[in-house]
Design an enzyme around this catalytic site. Structure first.
Site, short mmCIF file in Angstrom:
data_model
loop_
_atom_site.label_atom_id
_atom_site.label_comp_id
_atom_site.label_asym_id
_atom_site.label_seq_id
_atom_site.Cartn_x
_atom_site.Cartn_y
_atom_site.Cartn_z
N SER A 17 0.84 -1.20 0.00
CA SER A 17 0.00 0.00 0.00
C SER A 17 0.87 1.24 0.00
O SER A 17 1.63 1.49 0.93
CB SER A 17 -0.92 0.00 1.23
N HIS A 42 -1.29 -1.35 -4.31
CA HIS A 42 -2.54 -0.90 -3.71
C HIS A 42 -2.46 0.61 -3.51
O HIS A 42 -1.57 1.11 -2.82
CB HIS A 42 -2.72 -1.62 -2.38
N ASP A 44 -4.44 3.89 -2.22
CA ASP A 44 -5.56 4.37 -1.41
C ASP A 44 -5.95 5.78 -1.81
O ASP A 44 -5.14 6.71 -1.69
CB ASP A 44 -5.17 4.37 0.07
N MET A 46 -8.43 8.83 -0.95
CA MET A 46 -9.29 9.33 0.14
C MET A 46 -9.75 10.74 -0.19
O MET A 46 -8.99 11.54 -0.74
CB MET A 46 -8.52 9.33 1.46
N HIS A 75 -8.07 1.63 -4.28
CA HIS A 75 -9.04 1.50 -3.19
C HIS A 75 -9.69 2.86 -2.98
O HIS A 75 -9.06 3.78 -2.45
CB HIS A 75 -8.28 1.02 -1.93
N MET A 77 -11.75 5.20 -1.22
CA MET A 77 -12.41 5.54 0.05
C MET A 77 -13.03 6.92 -0.13
O MET A 77 -12.60 7.91 0.47
CB MET A 77 -11.40 5.50 1.20
N MET A 146 -12.02 -4.68 5.63
CA MET A 146 -11.15 -3.75 6.36
C MET A 146 -10.84 -4.35 7.73
O MET A 146 -11.75 -4.74 8.47
CB MET A 146 -11.83 -2.39 6.55
N ASP A 184 -7.14 -5.57 4.69
CA ASP A 184 -6.44 -4.28 4.57
C ASP A 184 -6.36 -3.61 5.94
O ASP A 184 -7.38 -3.19 6.49
CB ASP A 184 -7.21 -3.40 3.58
C1 DX5 Z 1 -6.20 2.34 5.38
C2 DX5 Z 1 -5.76 1.89 4.01
C3 DX5 Z 1 -4.71 0.85 4.00
C4 DX5 Z 1 -3.42 1.25 4.67
C5 DX5 Z 1 -2.88 0.08 5.39
O1 DX5 Z 1 -7.31 3.15 5.26
O2 DX5 Z 1 -6.85 1.39 3.28
O3 DX5 Z 1 -4.46 0.39 2.68
O4 DX5 Z 1 -2.45 1.69 3.78
O5 DX5 Z 1 -1.74 0.50 6.04
P1 DX5 Z 1 -1.02 -0.39 7.14
O6 DX5 Z 1 -0.54 -1.63 6.46
O7 DX5 Z 1 0.07 0.49 7.62
O8 DX5 Z 1 -2.06 -0.69 8.20
ZN ZN Z 2 -6.47 0.36 1.30
#
Ligand code: DX5
Ligand code: ZN
Length: 235
Positions: A17, A42, A44, A46, A75, A77, A146, A184
């Protein structure tokens, strides 16, 4: 054009990620994964609304697309993700995962993702039962549970979420669905085998990859090794 995606098996895959990478040196972070065994990146996204944080957008995808052959798993969000699917697909997404909590018509949104030539992922938050996905498994390529509250990296995996992973694993197997089961948040070397034993096939990992003292590639290798110890033997 979407890149080749790994086949869905009961083996273990690791999806680094990017959230845990150095934001000032993202291209180097991605290149550091070469040869590590990671089979996707991956990313993210947001929006500061669905989750209390902001991260990457389509320009980041475009900038990184020339830096690696790894497929991009995005991903989302964000609220109303359906408004932005075509833009992310155009920017280089190979898979897009949307949240059940953000999609009043999740089935329709997943169809749209596939129409755009991408693999379709559906995610559930910590407090959402996995049963909301049972009736649409055939519209999913990827189910994401999650294991922390989304928005930030570096949190600890919430143990109770692995019960949901096991429930979803049973349902996927019972339906014979070709769906990857991804988790995740908070995945580390010490819990990767347990995650695999619960039925996860894809481990998303930010901190334990990009902050690994021996570098990201070694972080991936350690997780692959640890995860494989919990995965069922391949038939
Ligand atoms: C959190 C993200 C994850 C995050 C996980 O909202 O969706 O993908 O990067 O990070 P770690 O592995 O540090 O928990
Ligand atoms: Zn994620």
């Amino acid at each position: 054009m979407p890149r080749t995606w790994p086949r869905c098996t009961r083996g273990i895959a690791v999806a680094p990620s990017l959230l845990a990478a150095d934001f000032g040196h993202l291209a180097e972070a991605v290149r550091a994964l070469e040869g590590s065994g990671a089979d996707r990146l991956h990313i993210d996204v947001m929006d500061g609304d669905f989750v209390p944080n902001f991260t990457f957008g389509t320009d980041t995808l475009r900038a990184l697309r020339t830096e690696t052959e790894l497929p991009f798993e995005v991903h989302l969000m964000i609220r109303e993700p359906e408004r932005h699917l075509a833009t992310f697909a155009g920017a280089g997404a190979d898979a897009m995962t949307v949240h059940w909590e953000a999609c009043p018509h999740l089935h329709r949104t997943l169809q749209r993702i596939r129409e755009l030539g991408c693999r379709a992922g559906g995610a559930v938050n910590v407090s959402t039962p996995v049963s909301v996905l049972y009736d649409i498994l055939d519209s999913l390529d990827l189910a994401l549970v999650m294991t922390v509250d989304p928005g930030f990296g570096g949190q600890s995996l919430i143990p109770r979420t692995l019960v949901k992973v096991a429930q979803l694993r049973r349902e996927i197997d019972a339906q014979g669905a070709a769906v990857e089961l991804e988790i995740d948040g908070g995945v580390e070397g010490h819990n990767a085998a347990e995650c695999a034993r619960a039925g996860a096939t894809v481990l998303v990992a930010g901190t334990s990859v990009f902050h690994h003292p021996e570098g990201p590639a070694e972080g991936v290798r350690r997780l692959l090794g640890a995860g494989a110890r919990g995965a069922p033997p391949t038939p």
